[in-house]
Structures are given as C-alpha cells and as structure tokens.
Design an enzyme around this catalytic site. Structure first.
Site, PDB file in Angstrom:
ATOM      1  N   GLU A 102       0.816  -1.220   0.000  1.00 51.23           N
ATOM      2  CA  GLU A 102       0.000   0.000   0.000  1.00 51.23           C
ATOM      3  C   GLU A 102       0.846   1.264   0.000  1.00 51.23           C
ATOM      4  O   GLU A 102       0.438   2.288  -0.544  1.00 51.23           O
ATOM      5  CB  GLU A 102      -0.939   0.008   1.219  1.00 51.23           C
ATOM      6  CG  GLU A 102      -2.018  -1.075   1.126  1.00 51.23           C
ATOM      7  CD  GLU A 102      -2.881  -1.153   2.372  1.00 51.23           C
ATOM      8  OE1 GLU A 102      -2.597  -0.430   3.343  1.00 51.23           O
ATOM      9  OE2 GLU A 102      -3.818  -1.955   2.340  1.00 51.23           O
ATOM     10  N   VAL A 103       1.985   1.203   0.674  1.00 45.19           N
ATOM     11  CA  VAL A 103       2.855   2.386   0.753  1.00 45.19           C
ATOM     12  C   VAL A 103       4.056   2.155  -0.169  1.00 45.19           C
ATOM     13  O   VAL A 103       4.813   1.197   0.025  1.00 45.19           O
ATOM     14  CB  VAL A 103       3.319   2.642   2.196  1.00 45.19           C
ATOM     15  CG1 VAL A 103       4.235   3.861   2.246  1.00 45.19           C
ATOM     16  CG2 VAL A 103       2.127   2.828   3.124  1.00 45.19           C
ATOM     17  N   HIS A 107       9.590  -1.304   2.430  1.00 42.03           N
ATOM     18  CA  HIS A 107       9.555  -1.532   3.868  1.00 42.03           C
ATOM     19  C   HIS A 107       9.447  -3.011   4.176  1.00 42.03           C
ATOM     20  O   HIS A 107       8.945  -3.797   3.390  1.00 42.03           O
ATOM     21  CB  HIS A 107       8.396  -0.776   4.529  1.00 42.03           C
ATOM     22  CG  HIS A 107       7.058  -1.037   3.918  1.00 42.03           C
ATOM     23  ND1 HIS A 107       6.653  -0.430   2.753  1.00 42.03           N
ATOM     24  CD2 HIS A 107       6.029  -1.829   4.305  1.00 42.03           C
ATOM     25  CE1 HIS A 107       5.425  -0.829   2.453  1.00 42.03           C
ATOM     26  NE2 HIS A 107       5.026  -1.689   3.377  1.00 42.03           N
ATOM     27  N   HIS A 109       7.964  -5.454   7.238  1.00 46.65           N
ATOM     28  CA  HIS A 109       7.179  -5.573   8.462  1.00 46.65           C
ATOM     29  C   HIS A 109       7.884  -6.562   9.379  1.00 46.65           C
ATOM     30  O   HIS A 109       8.298  -7.629   8.929  1.00 46.65           O
ATOM     31  CB  HIS A 109       5.786  -6.138   8.174  1.00 46.65           C
ATOM     32  CG  HIS A 109       4.942  -5.283   7.280  1.00 46.65           C
ATOM     33  ND1 HIS A 109       4.025  -4.386   7.775  1.00 46.65           N
ATOM     34  CD2 HIS A 109       4.869  -5.185   5.929  1.00 46.65           C
ATOM     35  CE1 HIS A 109       3.408  -3.787   6.758  1.00 46.65           C
ATOM     36  NE2 HIS A 109       3.907  -4.260   5.637  1.00 46.65           N
TER      37      HIS A 109
HETATM   38  P1  5GP Z   1       1.994  -2.344   3.119  1.00 46.29           P
HETATM   39  O1  5GP Z   1       0.570  -2.741   2.951  1.00 46.29           O
HETATM   40  O2  5GP Z   1       2.395  -1.252   2.144  1.00 46.29           O
HETATM   41  O3  5GP Z   1       2.944  -3.498   3.106  1.00 46.29           O
HETATM   42  O4  5GP Z   1       2.127  -1.770   4.576  1.00 46.29           O
HETATM   43  C1  5GP Z   1       1.903  -0.437   4.904  1.00 46.29           C
HETATM   44  C2  5GP Z   1       1.821  -0.346   6.405  1.00 46.29           C
HETATM   45  O5  5GP Z   1       1.956   1.000   6.773  1.00 46.29           O
HETATM   46  C3  5GP Z   1       0.484  -0.841   6.988  1.00 46.29           C
HETATM   47  O6  5GP Z   1       0.734  -1.897   7.898  1.00 46.29           O
HETATM   48  C4  5GP Z   1      -0.088   0.406   7.668  1.00 46.29           C
HETATM   49  O7  5GP Z   1      -0.756   0.108   8.883  1.00 46.29           O
HETATM   50  C5  5GP Z   1       1.153   1.243   7.887  1.00 46.29           C
HETATM   51  N1  5GP Z   1       0.886   2.680   7.909  1.00 46.29           N
HETATM   52  C6  5GP Z   1       0.146   3.375   7.017  1.00 46.29           C
HETATM   53  N2  5GP Z   1       0.135   4.674   7.339  1.00 46.29           N
HETATM   54  C7  5GP Z   1       0.890   4.802   8.453  1.00 46.29           C
HETATM   55  C8  5GP Z   1       1.242   5.924   9.259  1.00 46.29           C
HETATM   56  O8  5GP Z   1       0.874   7.072   9.009  1.00 46.29           O
HETATM   57  N3  5GP Z   1       2.031   5.669  10.341  1.00 46.29           N
HETATM   58  C9  5GP Z   1       2.467   4.412  10.637  1.00 46.29           C
HETATM   59  N4  5GP Z   1       3.237   4.278  11.729  1.00 46.29           N
HETATM   60  N5  5GP Z   1       2.162   3.336   9.889  1.00 46.29           N
HETATM   61  C10 5GP Z   1       1.364   3.533   8.812  1.00 46.29           C
END
Ligand code: 5GP
Length: 122
Positions: A102-103, A107, A109
């Site tokens: 999503e971001v 990254h 986790h």
């Molecule tokens: P992805 O789905 O891209 O692998 O993970 C993105 C992660 O970023 C998600 O687990 C979400 O909860 C986290 N996230 C999104 N926005 C923010 C934010 O503003 N602050 C923090 N600390 N985490 C965020």
C-alpha cells in the site's frame, strides 16, 4: 493503483522520514529507520525502512548500494533484540499490487509477540 516504478516523494513513509508525520521510533541508524505500525497486526508490529528512496524490494535490491543492503539486513537482528523477540518473529515485505503493498516506499514488516499463524492470508 500503486506505482512501484516511479518513486512518489509524498508517500506516507517519505513524510515520516521528513518528520512531517509523527511516528513512534524503535530504531535508527544512518541508513535505516524503524517505527511502530499505526495499525498493528500483532502485539509487536514494526515497519523497517531505508532512509533513501526506493519504491519496493525490487527497486531496493536492484539499486541500493551493497553497504545499504547489508546495513538494513543487519538492522533486523538489532531491532529484534531491542524488542526482546527472543523466541522469534516474522518479517514480510509486500511488493506491488498483487503482494498487497500500500505504501510505495520499500519496507519490511516485523511481527512478533504472539504465536503467528500461517504466512498466507487472503
Ligand atoms: P503495506 O501494505 O504497504 O505493506 O504496509 C503499509 C503499512 O503502513 C500498513 O501496515 C499500515 O498500517 C502502515 N501505515 C500506514 N500509514 C501509516 C502511518 O501514518 N504511520 C504508521 N506508523 N504506519 C502507517
């Protein structure tokens, strides 16, 4: 749709790195920043990111320096120690739309603090 080929300088993690959005720091060195996920999926859920701009794991592994890659990988164990994840943990990196990213800033986790189930969720 997420674009993991052109870096978006205004993605949330870029803003966190610029201190435009607050975050709860867990660890930091010259190349890496780690902070608590805002929507934790386990008692421990930390997001580990390089400070330089990479869209995804593909971009990072292709274009980051060896030094940066080594520093990030070595940071994982240090963060696990800080978080006292002595019994283990899981790391995940979602890549692109199919991977559920999503971001669009690379990254990893880090999840722990409970017995984790099967890796793949729907
Ligand atoms: P992805 O789905 O891209 O692998 O993970 C993105 C992660 O970023 C998600 O687990 C979400 O909860 C986290 N996230 C999104 N926005 C923010 C934010 O503003 N602050 C923090 N600390 N985490 C965020």
């Amino acid at each position: 749709m997420i674009d993991i080929h052109n870096y978006d300088h205004n993605n949330i993690f870029a803003k966190i790195l610029r201190n435009q959005i607050p975050s709860k720091k867990v660890f930091e060195n010259d190349a890496v920043y780690a902070f608590k996920d805002i929507n934790p999926q386990a008692p421990v859920h930390v997001v580990i990111i390089p400070k330089k701009e990479f869209c995804s794991l593909n971009d990072f592994s292709s274009n980051a320096s060896d030094e940066t890659i080594i520093t990030l990988i070595r940071s994982i164990r240090k963060i696990a120690e800080i978080l006292k994840l002595n019994d283990g943990y899981r790391i995940i990196s979602n890549v692109g739309k199919t991977g559920g990213q999503e971001v669009p800033h690379f990254h990893i986790h880090m999840l722990g603090g409970m017995q984790l189930g099967k890796i793949i969720g729907s």
